[in-house]
Scaffold this motif. Structure first.
Motif, PDB file in Angstrom:
ATOM      1  N   UNK A 519       0.824  -1.204   0.000  1.00 20.68           N
ATOM      2  CA  UNK A 519       0.000   0.000   0.000  1.00 20.68           C
ATOM      3  C   UNK A 519       0.863   1.261   0.000  1.00 20.68           C
ATOM      4  N   UNK A 520       1.976   1.267   0.728  1.00 18.82           N
ATOM      5  CA  UNK A 520       2.879   2.417   0.734  1.00 18.82           C
ATOM      6  C   UNK A 520       3.468   2.641  -0.647  1.00 18.82           C
ATOM      7  N   UNK A 521       3.825   1.532  -1.312  1.00 16.34           N
ATOM      8  CA  UNK A 521       4.374   1.653  -2.659  1.00 16.34           C
ATOM      9  C   UNK A 521       3.351   2.294  -3.605  1.00 16.34           C
ATOM     10  N   UNK A 522       2.098   1.879  -3.519  1.00 16.71           N
ATOM     11  CA  UNK A 522       1.057   2.439  -4.396  1.00 16.71           C
ATOM     12  C   UNK A 522       0.783   3.910  -4.110  1.00 16.71           C
ATOM     13  N   UNK A 523       0.767   4.259  -2.831  1.00 17.41           N
ATOM     14  CA  UNK A 523       0.507   5.652  -2.468  1.00 17.41           C
ATOM     15  C   UNK A 523       1.604   6.566  -2.997  1.00 17.41           C
TER      16      UNK A 523
END
Length: 653
Positions: A519-523
């Motif tokens: 999720x951090x990568x996508x954000x």
């Protein structure tokens, strides 16, 4: 009833800029309010169109176009248009506020005006119309209601272009026709065609009304009035008010010719004729004010009054004291007895009379030789055209000096004279009139896209300084560049004014600490960053962000590399309660009927709706702001996870 309490706009902030203080007037097409421009801290008049007009797209398009044209018209006798805009259902104009009355109010209160006063009103009106005609603008609705007389004596014309905007509507506006038909030219009535000569015709009708106190055609139906404009010749003022000056008859006749080709070409041509008429008009040319309009003139029905007797005692001694009875005239009539005077006394009286005659003659001769003229104090503050006319009538040769800026004197009014008021000069002497160029204003230069030092340097060139620098995040403007100025670029401000700069802060680093790796990568990638991950071995939660560089809210450029430190990602994470259940020999997740709740998946939902949904599911919610766009970008634990009631769920938005 107090309109302030009933008008919904009073007390509101229109378009985020104009605080409406009170209602000034309401007409058939618009309502005018007194408002405060909170951005520039000045009082303005705001004209809000009635909703029936504002709902017409054709009107709004034409209205915006005409407002832009009128805003470019700068003249001391034109009400200046500052701004135009829409706020919901409100279509408005922001204009110069002119405290005073309309010319219609003056006519209602006073009736007709004396000839000189009528011209002194018409001259600035024609100057305003002439400036518009030179710029290619036509007013189309010249009438006393659209002429403002300020409390300080200025004359202002308002509502340029509004009639043209209304012509764009498909609505039937009978009320508007009734209100303006008395000033419509024949070509407006028959073909709807208008040009500068149509304004000249309306100005001629208005001059007729100022001189006579009435319109040439009134008291009938609108259609019959229109018919008379087309088929009749407008009468001259003297036909209604005997004794009206022939000069003004000629002006009205020329301006109201039925054939446009026979009228002055534009208001400037009529202005020249009006100024010349004012210069040649005798000061005693005003008809006697006691004669009511329409009544027979006084000298037509009564004998003229005898002139007042002239006292000749000092300039013509009695003949009998000088010579006695003349020969051949017969015996004088008997006189009343009087005391006898000696011969010396009689000669004394004769000598005294002769001395007095000589004294009176010498005094008259001396006065006749004193032909000097005085510079009047009334020129200062007067419109430059009217002041020139007055000074020339007094015998000066007028020159206009270079206008000078002044913060108080309106543009186009006399600021000072050379020589100064009260100075005596010979007839034909030179008198220089210095007009005001109005307050000196400079336009805010375009510094958008510059760095802050470059912008400060450019502003200093035009004597503007920077007051405050505010930073604002932007995905499109590189960090450190100016995004806008307050007031905006192009606005006119005083020299040495202080303005604000809004500078791009670039992108602000979001807070992804505690967020799962995926999720951090996508954000971060969605926000324009390039994430790099480093794993650590010891952490309570596997494969989640435990540190980040740069820190949250740091100002960074788009595409910057963000280094994220992760907990170890090997193995599968088990929640504490699952490990406890396994030690007791139970299966992870519990058996049917266990007291657990399923966490809903709320990613991409509105953060408020997500919060309410999680609470309704029976878990606690911890909210962390990261991008600030109002949508959930990550959650932990993830959706679908069975957890005991009251478990804390973290959401990032």
């Amino acid at each position: 009833m107090d309109t302030t309490l009933t008008d919904p706009l009073v007390g509101k902030l229109l378009d985020g800029r104009y605080r409406v203080e009170s209602r000034i007037a309401r007409g058939g097409m618009a309502t005018v309010y007194l408002a405060l421009d909170i951005r520039l801290d000045r009082t303005v008049a705001v004209k809000v169109m009635h909703r029936s007009l504002a709902e017409d797209p054709a009107f709004v398009r034409r209205f915006i176009g005409e407002a832009k044209s009128v805003a470019s018209l700068s003249h001391p006798n034109v009400v200046h248009v500052f701004d135009q805009g829409t706020d919901g259902d409100n279509v408005y104009l922001s204009m110069e506020y002119v405290p005073g009355r309309t010319l219609r109010d003056v006519l209602r209160a006073r009736g007709r005006l004396p000839a000189r006063e009528a011209l002194e009103v018409m001259i600035p009106v024609l100057a305003a119309l002439g400036a518009a005609h030179q710029s290619g603008l036509v007013h189309r609705d010249v009438k006393p209601e659209n002429v403002l007389l300020a409390d300080d004596g200025r004359v202002k014309v308002v509502d340029f272009g509004l009639a043209r905007a209304i012509e764009a509507t498909n609505q039937t506006r009978t009320g508007v026709m009734i209100g303006t038909i008395g000033y419509m030219s024949p070509e407006q009535v028959t073909a709807g065609a208008t040009d500068a000569r149509s304004d000249v015709y309306a100005a001629g009708i208005m001059l007729f009304e100022l001189l006579t106190g009435r319109q040439p055609y009134e008291g009938e139906t609108p259609m019959s009035v229109a018919y008379r404009h087309v088929h009749d010749t407008v009468p001259v003022p003297s036909a209604v008010l005997p004794g009206s000056p022939p000069l003004l008859d000629n002006l009205v006749a020329a301006a109201t010719a039925r054939d446009p080709a026979n009228r002055p070409a534009d208001a400037t041509a009529l202005l020249v004729a009006a100024v010349e008429a004012h210069r040649m008009l005798p000061r005693d040319s005003v008809p006697h004010p006691s004669v009511p309009i329409g009544a027979p003139h006084a000298h037509a029905s009564a004998a003229p009054e005898p002139p007042a007797p002239v006292n000749h005692t000092l300039i013509q001694p009695r003949t009998d004291l000088l010579t006695g009875p003349a020969a051949g005239t017969g015996t004088p009539p008997p006189a009343a007895p009087r005391p006898r005077r000696s011969a010396g006394a009689r000669w004394f009286l004769v000598g005294l009379a002769v001395v007095m005659v000589i004294a009176v003659g010498v005094t008259g001769w001396l006065f006749s030789q004193n032909t000097s003229i005085v510079v009047p104090a009334t020129l200062v503050g007067k419109n430059i055209t009217a002041a020139t006319d007055e000074a020339e009538q007094r015998g000066f040769v007028v020159e206009r000096g270079k206008p000078e800026h002044d913060e108080k004197a309106p543009k186009g009014t006399v600021l000072r004279t050379d020589p100064v008021a009260g100075t005596e000069r010979d007839p034909g002497s030179r008198l220089v009139l210095i007009a005001s160029a109005g307050p000196k204003r400079v336009a805010v230069p375009n510094v958008v896209g510059m760095s802050e030092p470059e912008a400060r340097s450019r502003l200093a060139e035009v004597l503007i300084t920077v007051d405050d620098v505010r930073k604002q995040a932007s995905e499109t403007v590189p960090r450190g560049q100016v995004m806008r100025t307050v007031p905006a670029v192009g606005n006119l401000v005083k020299e040495n004014s202080r303005i604000d700069l809004v500078v791009s802060a670039g992108l602000l680093m979001p807070d992804v600490r505690g967020m799962p790796r995926d999720q951090a990568d996508g954000v971060l990638r969605g926000a324009g960053f390039t994430p790099e991950f480093v794993e650590q071995t010891d952490s309570a939660q596997p494969c989640t962000v435990i540190a980040q560089d740069p820190l949250p809210k740091a100002e960074i450029d788009k595409g910057a590399v963000v280094r994220l430190t992760l907990s170890q990602c090997n193995g599968e994470w088990q929640w504490p309660w699952e490990r406890d259940r396994q030690r007791e020999g139970e299966q992870p997740g519990g058996e049917e009927g266990d007291n657990v709740v399923i966490i809903p998946n709320i990613v991409f939902k509105d953060f408020r709706a997500a919060r309410d949904e999680l609470r309704a599911a029976g878990v606690r919610v911890k909210m962390k702001r990261t991008l600030g766009r109002g949508r959930v970008v990550a959650q932990l634990p993830p959706g679908g996870q069975p957890v005991p009631p009251g478990t804390e769920v973290t959401i990032w938005y």
